[in-house]
Design a protein around this motif. Structure first.
Motif, PDB file in Angstrom:
ATOM      1  N   ILE A  27     -62.270  -5.075   4.306  1.00 22.97           N
ATOM      2  CA  ILE A  27     -63.065  -3.884   4.624  1.00 22.97           C
ATOM      3  C   ILE A  27     -63.841  -3.423   3.397  1.00 22.97           C
ATOM      4  O   ILE A  27     -65.060  -3.225   3.445  1.00 22.97           O
ATOM      5  N   PHE A  28     -63.140  -3.256   2.293  1.00 23.93           N
ATOM      6  CA  PHE A  28     -63.782  -2.703   1.104  1.00 23.93           C
ATOM      7  C   PHE A  28     -64.726  -3.685   0.419  1.00 23.93           C
ATOM      8  O   PHE A  28     -65.565  -3.273  -0.393  1.00 23.93           O
ATOM      9  N   LYS A  29     -64.615  -4.948   0.730  1.00 14.02           N
ATOM     10  CA  LYS A  29     -65.559  -5.926   0.207  1.00 14.02           C
ATOM     11  C   LYS A  29     -66.755  -6.122   1.138  1.00 14.02           C
ATOM     12  O   LYS A  29     -67.646  -6.915   0.862  1.00 14.02           O
ATOM     13  N   GLY A  30     -66.744  -5.388   2.263  1.00 10.73           N
ATOM     14  CA  GLY A  30     -67.844  -5.493   3.205  1.00 10.73           C
ATOM     15  C   GLY A  30     -67.830  -6.796   3.977  1.00 10.73           C
ATOM     16  O   GLY A  30     -68.856  -7.218   4.525  1.00 10.73           O
ATOM     17  N   GLY A  31     -66.663  -7.440   4.047  1.00 10.53           N
ATOM     18  CA  GLY A  31     -66.577  -8.740   4.698  1.00 10.53           C
ATOM     19  C   GLY A  31     -66.043  -8.696   6.110  1.00 10.53           C
ATOM     20  O   GLY A  31     -65.576  -9.709   6.638  1.00 10.53           O
ATOM     21  N   VAL A 141     -67.235   1.198   6.374  1.00  9.74           N
ATOM     22  CA  VAL A 141     -67.537   0.710   7.724  1.00  9.74           C
ATOM     23  C   VAL A 141     -68.972   1.059   8.110  1.00  9.74           C
ATOM     24  O   VAL A 141     -69.713   0.225   8.647  1.00  9.74           O
ATOM     25  N   ALA A 142     -69.375   2.294   7.832  1.00  6.53           N
ATOM     26  CA  ALA A 142     -70.730   2.732   8.161  1.00  6.53           C
ATOM     27  C   ALA A 142     -71.757   1.906   7.404  1.00  6.53           C
ATOM     28  O   ALA A 142     -72.796   1.521   7.967  1.00  6.53           O
ATOM     29  N   GLU A 149     -75.530   7.975  11.071  1.00  6.74           N
ATOM     30  CA  GLU A 149     -74.753   9.208  11.056  1.00  6.74           C
ATOM     31  C   GLU A 149     -73.275   8.911  11.336  1.00  6.74           C
ATOM     32  O   GLU A 149     -72.661   8.147  10.634  1.00  6.74           O
ATOM     33  N   ASN A 150     -72.711   9.502  12.412  1.00 10.36           N
ATOM     34  CA  ASN A 150     -71.296   9.302  12.696  1.00 10.36           C
ATOM     35  C   ASN A 150     -71.056   8.329  13.844  1.00 10.36           C
ATOM     36  O   ASN A 150     -69.952   8.266  14.391  1.00 10.36           O
TER      37      ASN A 150
END
Length: 202
Positions: A27-31, A141-142, A149-150
């Motif tokens: 998640i935090f690596k954008g993978g 995630v966004a 937005e949300n």
């Protein structure tokens, strides 16, 4: 030691272990891909449905009533996010519980039947996590899925909680008022550690 501090210090190691789970690192690596993320949301849904159902049923319980905050409920937000990812990215639902999700739900059900006060640990780990680290996950995630937005991140939105930090303080104060003896406090800590393990496995 206060109950809130006991839980924080007593689960610190479990918290660190969870942060090293490959899924979170991805998640935090954008993978992360949309289908995997949708599947994760689908796994979360029955867990929150089960937990929130028991809290609603036991809202007069001498322990659980002190932690009954309907504004924390996540199941509707999860359904909204799942529907969004299905519509925008064409993701599919598995339609059945994974073995890990099933084990998690069955654990909640067993605790509710045998020692319902231990559901406090479920609430503590899940909701404070959503209000804390979950906010960092929301941003990633966004960004990863280029969400507007949300949209698609309602799981991490708490529209009825204006100040997350202030609310977490209120929640921890409520924890400290739980009418538990020393043995029950030890059981609560053990259950909180178990919840971290269940979440890590999931």
């Amino acid at each position: 030691m206060s109950i809130a501090m006991m839980l924080r210090e007593g689960t610190a190691e479990k918290h660190q272990e969870t942060e090293k789970v490959p899924y979170l690192r991805a998640i935090f690596k954008g993978g992360l891909d949309p289908q995997t993320y949708t599947t994760q949301l689908e796994c979360f849904l029955p867990i929150y449905e089960c937990m929130e159902s028991f809290f609603a049923d036991e809202k007069s319980h001498p322990v659980l009533s002190k932690l009954y905050y309907p504004e924390l409920n996540r199941q509707d937000a999860l359904k909204e996010d799942i529907a969004y990812f299905q519509k925008r990215f064409g993701t599919k639902l598995k339609g059945s519980l994974s073995p890990k999700t099933k084990a998690y739900v069955e654990h909640i059900q067993n605790v509710a039947k045998t020692n319902p006060f231990l559901l406090s640990a479920q609430s503590y780990v899940r909701y404070l996590g959503d209000l804390s680290g979950g906010q960092a996950i929301k941003k990633v995630v966004a960004r990863t899925f280029q969400l507007n937005e949300n949209e698609g991140t309602q799981f991490y939105e708490f529209p009825n909680i204006a100040d997350h930090q202030a609310f977490k303080g209120i929640y921890r104060t409520a924890l400290d008022t739980l009418p538990l003896n020393e043995t029950q406090k030890e059981e609560l800590l053990a259950e909180a550690k178990k919840v971290f393990d269940l979440n890590k496995d999931l």
